[in-house]
Design an enzyme around this catalytic site. Sequence first.
Site, PDB file in Angstrom:
ATOM      1  N   GLU A 177       0.861  -1.180   0.000  1.00  0.00           N
ATOM      2  CA  GLU A 177       0.000   0.000   0.000  1.00  0.00           C
ATOM      3  C   GLU A 177       0.899   1.232   0.000  1.00  0.00           C
ATOM      4  O   GLU A 177       1.797   1.361   0.830  1.00  0.00           O
ATOM      5  CB  GLU A 177      -0.918  -0.025   1.237  1.00  0.00           C
ATOM      6  CG  GLU A 177      -1.884   1.138   1.249  1.00  0.00           C
ATOM      7  CD  GLU A 177      -3.163   0.864   2.040  1.00  0.00           C
ATOM      8  OE1 GLU A 177      -3.407  -0.294   2.443  1.00  0.00           O
ATOM      9  OE2 GLU A 177      -3.923   1.829   2.248  1.00  0.00           O
ATOM     10  N   ARG A 178       0.642   2.105  -0.945  1.00  0.00           N
ATOM     11  CA  ARG A 178       1.456   3.323  -1.129  1.00  0.00           C
ATOM     12  C   ARG A 178       2.929   2.980  -1.375  1.00  0.00           C
ATOM     13  O   ARG A 178       3.835   3.710  -0.951  1.00  0.00           O
ATOM     14  CB  ARG A 178       1.333   4.274   0.060  1.00  0.00           C
ATOM     15  CG  ARG A 178      -0.090   4.548   0.488  1.00  0.00           C
ATOM     16  CD  ARG A 178      -0.973   4.969  -0.643  1.00  0.00           C
ATOM     17  NE  ARG A 178      -2.348   5.162  -0.230  1.00  0.00           N
ATOM     18  CZ  ARG A 178      -3.332   5.490  -1.069  1.00  0.00           C
ATOM     19  NH1 ARG A 178      -3.094   5.618  -2.364  1.00  0.00           N
ATOM     20  NH2 ARG A 178      -4.545   5.669  -0.632  1.00  0.00           N
ATOM     21  N   GLU A 221     -10.522   4.535   9.136  1.00  0.00           N
ATOM     22  CA  GLU A 221     -10.715   4.169   7.732  1.00  0.00           C
ATOM     23  C   GLU A 221     -11.265   2.746   7.581  1.00  0.00           C
ATOM     24  O   GLU A 221     -10.790   1.957   6.764  1.00  0.00           O
ATOM     25  CB  GLU A 221      -9.403   4.330   6.951  1.00  0.00           C
ATOM     26  CG  GLU A 221      -8.903   5.757   6.937  1.00  0.00           C
ATOM     27  CD  GLU A 221      -7.676   5.999   6.067  1.00  0.00           C
ATOM     28  OE1 GLU A 221      -6.875   5.081   5.886  1.00  0.00           O
ATOM     29  OE2 GLU A 221      -7.534   7.129   5.567  1.00  0.00           O
ATOM     30  N   ARG A 251      -2.058   3.628  16.958  1.00  0.00           N
ATOM     31  CA  ARG A 251      -2.075   4.806  16.089  1.00  0.00           C
ATOM     32  C   ARG A 251      -3.221   5.762  16.421  1.00  0.00           C
ATOM     33  O   ARG A 251      -4.335   5.325  16.747  1.00  0.00           O
ATOM     34  CB  ARG A 251      -2.180   4.386  14.627  1.00  0.00           C
ATOM     35  CG  ARG A 251      -0.951   3.658  14.140  1.00  0.00           C
ATOM     36  CD  ARG A 251      -1.140   3.210  12.720  1.00  0.00           C
ATOM     37  NE  ARG A 251      -0.682   4.148  11.728  1.00  0.00           N
ATOM     38  CZ  ARG A 251      -1.339   4.458  10.618  1.00  0.00           C
ATOM     39  NH1 ARG A 251      -2.527   3.947  10.379  1.00  0.00           N
ATOM     40  NH2 ARG A 251      -0.829   5.292   9.742  1.00  0.00           N
ATOM     41  N   ASP A 274      -2.667  14.343   6.619  1.00  0.00           N
ATOM     42  CA  ASP A 274      -2.124  13.083   6.106  1.00  0.00           C
ATOM     43  C   ASP A 274      -0.886  13.273   5.241  1.00  0.00           C
ATOM     44  O   ASP A 274      -0.984  13.247   4.016  1.00  0.00           O
ATOM     45  CB  ASP A 274      -3.215  12.351   5.300  1.00  0.00           C
ATOM     46  CG  ASP A 274      -2.896  10.880   5.107  1.00  0.00           C
ATOM     47  OD1 ASP A 274      -1.941  10.398   5.732  1.00  0.00           O
ATOM     48  OD2 ASP A 274      -3.615  10.214   4.335  1.00  0.00           O
ATOM     49  N   GLU A 328       3.688   9.156  -0.891  1.00  0.00           N
ATOM     50  CA  GLU A 328       2.297   9.029  -1.327  1.00  0.00           C
ATOM     51  C   GLU A 328       1.751  10.320  -1.938  1.00  0.00           C
ATOM     52  O   GLU A 328       1.062  10.293  -2.949  1.00  0.00           O
ATOM     53  CB  GLU A 328       1.438   8.614  -0.126  1.00  0.00           C
ATOM     54  CG  GLU A 328      -0.045   8.554  -0.438  1.00  0.00           C
ATOM     55  CD  GLU A 328      -0.895   8.135   0.761  1.00  0.00           C
ATOM     56  OE1 GLU A 328      -0.339   7.773   1.813  1.00  0.00           O
ATOM     57  OE2 GLU A 328      -2.130   8.188   0.637  1.00  0.00           O
ATOM     58  N   TRP A 368     -12.802  13.296   1.922  1.00  0.00           N
ATOM     59  CA  TRP A 368     -11.913  12.702   0.924  1.00  0.00           C
ATOM     60  C   TRP A 368     -11.867  13.567  -0.341  1.00  0.00           C
ATOM     61  O   TRP A 368     -11.137  13.274  -1.270  1.00  0.00           O
ATOM     62  CB  TRP A 368     -12.366  11.266   0.590  1.00  0.00           C
ATOM     63  CG  TRP A 368     -11.910  10.264   1.618  1.00  0.00           C
ATOM     64  CD1 TRP A 368     -11.096  10.518   2.686  1.00  0.00           C
ATOM     65  CD2 TRP A 368     -12.222   8.873   1.701  1.00  0.00           C
ATOM     66  NE1 TRP A 368     -10.891   9.380   3.431  1.00  0.00           N
ATOM     67  CE2 TRP A 368     -11.574   8.345   2.849  1.00  0.00           C
ATOM     68  CE3 TRP A 368     -12.993   8.001   0.927  1.00  0.00           C
ATOM     69  CZ2 TRP A 368     -11.662   7.008   3.235  1.00  0.00           C
ATOM     70  CZ3 TRP A 368     -13.077   6.662   1.314  1.00  0.00           C
ATOM     71  CH2 TRP A 368     -12.417   6.168   2.454  1.00  0.00           C
TER      72      TRP A 368
END
Length: 716
Positions: free
Chosen positions: A183-184, A307, A340, A381, A409, A559
């Site tokens: 991911e990323r 998320e 987190r 982010d 990212e 988003w």
Amino acid sequence: MTLLRFVYLFLLISFSASAQKDYRLWLQYDKITNLQVTQEYKMGIKGIVSLGNSETSTISLRELESGLTNMLGNKIEIKSKIEGENNLIIGSQSSLSSDIQKNILSDFKRINNEGFIIKSISLKNKKQIVITGKNDVGVLYGVYNFLRLLQTNKSISNLNVIDSPKINLRVLNHWDNLDRTVERGYAGFSLWNWQKLPDFIDQRYIDYARANASVGINGTVLTNVNANALILTPQYLEKVEALANVFRPYGIKVYLTARFSAPIEIGGLKTADPKDAAVANWWKEKAKEIYKRIPDFGGFLVKANSEGQPGPQNYGRDHVDGANMLADAVAPFGGVIMWRAFVYSEHDANDRAKQAYAEFQPYDGKFKANVIVQVKNGAIDFQPREPFHPLFGAMPKTPIMMEFQVTQEYLGFSTHLVYLPKLFQEVLESDTYQKGKGSTVAKVVDGSLTNTKLTGIAGVSNIGNDLNWTGHPFAQANWYGFGRLAWNPYLDAEVIADEWLRCTFSNNKNFINPIKNMMIKSREAVINYMTPLGLHHIMDTGHHYGPGPWVSDLSRPEWNPTYYHKADKNGIGFDRSKTGTNATAQYATQVEKIFDNLETCPEQDLLWFHHVSWDYKLKNGQTLWSGMALKYQEGVNQVQEMQNSWNKAEKYIDAERFKEVQMLLQIQYKEAKWWRDACLLYFQQYSGKELPVGVEKPTETLEYFKSLKFPFAPGN
Ligand code: GCV
């Protein structure tokens, strides 16, 4: 083509020396070209005496042997005992003879368990160099440091280096999935070949460990925070154990991500409620099982109720309940829970930037001693620039861990050259005012501000199975720089760039100076051509590659890029001041005042905190519209300057890496223009103003830019 010629060409391509250069990262150990320097080293190092016999000691010895042989061009004698002068003596404190110890006894008081000492001493009137530490991993760190002195052509005639890491947990977070997608991730697939593990140990695991140890990284979270519970099954734990065995002698602990619903998914329970005794017991048994295989297992990293990931809130519990339940499971074995704080919800009408603070700050002091809360550097982010996250400095009774993103990212993936230690340094130097002026983020993270013992820093890895590890040769500097700042968060990004360039490319100052300058400026360049003056999160949605300020049709409001820039006829920017969402109030009063007031808010953060009119006067007298347009242009110009600098570097380095970077910079230039044109055309609809003199006219229409689609963008 004859078969022979074909084979020859194939070999040439596969094993070209340059490709290996790309692979060797900053551990090139190139032959030193300066004769005077070589002479000094040859005189100063006549032999190596290794006093240890652990696996780690062997690694130290082999590393020194190969490093010195390559750099000096001849073999150095390995001696079984100290004879003659100018020996390199390597060994931990307990292995040193009492007469050596006498020379450095007081220095041992100045290092911690992972620290090292490199010292020129006189032993029976003979000059020697000792590399030592309290244990063999400290010695290994000393060895890498010593080799770096040579790689950067420093004098070794009178050494007295005493150094310790300032942060305990210095970990990489791999967002690697079990199917090897990352991911990323923009550097190929995951390094972890789960299918062939545990029996096949890829040489890359060893080289990965070497590279990490050489900069002091001491932990790796192998799996994605968007976790898969399967990693906790015996079938996978056996593979994790194999990796842990490879990394251990390099001082690297293995951690895993814990999917909160694992007790249901792989444990056969009906619930994952942290207050349920069977659930707590399941985790205790799981921890026991893991520690039986991996006695030094580091612990778990958890993304919960974020998320769409499961978490304690699914059962009406909170983050403290979830984290403390897991903390109890690993505590008997010395494990930690990295929990987190990256939380926000589409059901919360509050400004997204405020949500993590609102949710976590009230928990200050409520977590168990082995829990550390992992906080991203900014409140949204990993943007090209964000003001520091307000949670730094707001939870004095809780260990807070920094999370940086090393993978790019939101900064052009592995296509754009952006030197991230500049970004990291800016955050670490930010003043939280938690205990008055000088309460920097670095002091929160290293625990010195509140005397916190459990300290940590995480970097979301940019590493994959690309031949050059990171996709872009210069992205290696971001891995290196993260490690160096994790070791010492007060280091200067420029000094780190200097070191990295010398170790990776060349010591020639005609190469170093302009290229270092290029690296240092690269971070501001990306801000200028993507998100100047505090703009943020206007990347195209989903994959986050390229501009998408127009996107406004996603189901979750936060988003959509339009949520962040709020451009309209009256102006642009997110009002987070008292007249807006009052996010500024989450900072200490001194900081709040600075950000809240248009007069004092740094212009680099202007549109992060304020909605201002298109005619708003910037400090240089330009209107906001003109100033913004000129910033976009400046970013493009800066990339062009980067290209110019790089083109002059050709004669100093190998052709292959030169060409790679040259091609990547050309793409970056093309894309910087894309960013400039797309954003300015879009915002121009609202400003209704002409582009100022000095800004090039777009060559495509807004409709064209909007029509671009990237269904197979990597990392998504
Ligand atoms: C791992 C961002 C990224 C996600 C990532 C998330 C996180 O939203 O786009 O890919 O998920 O951050 O940090 O958990």
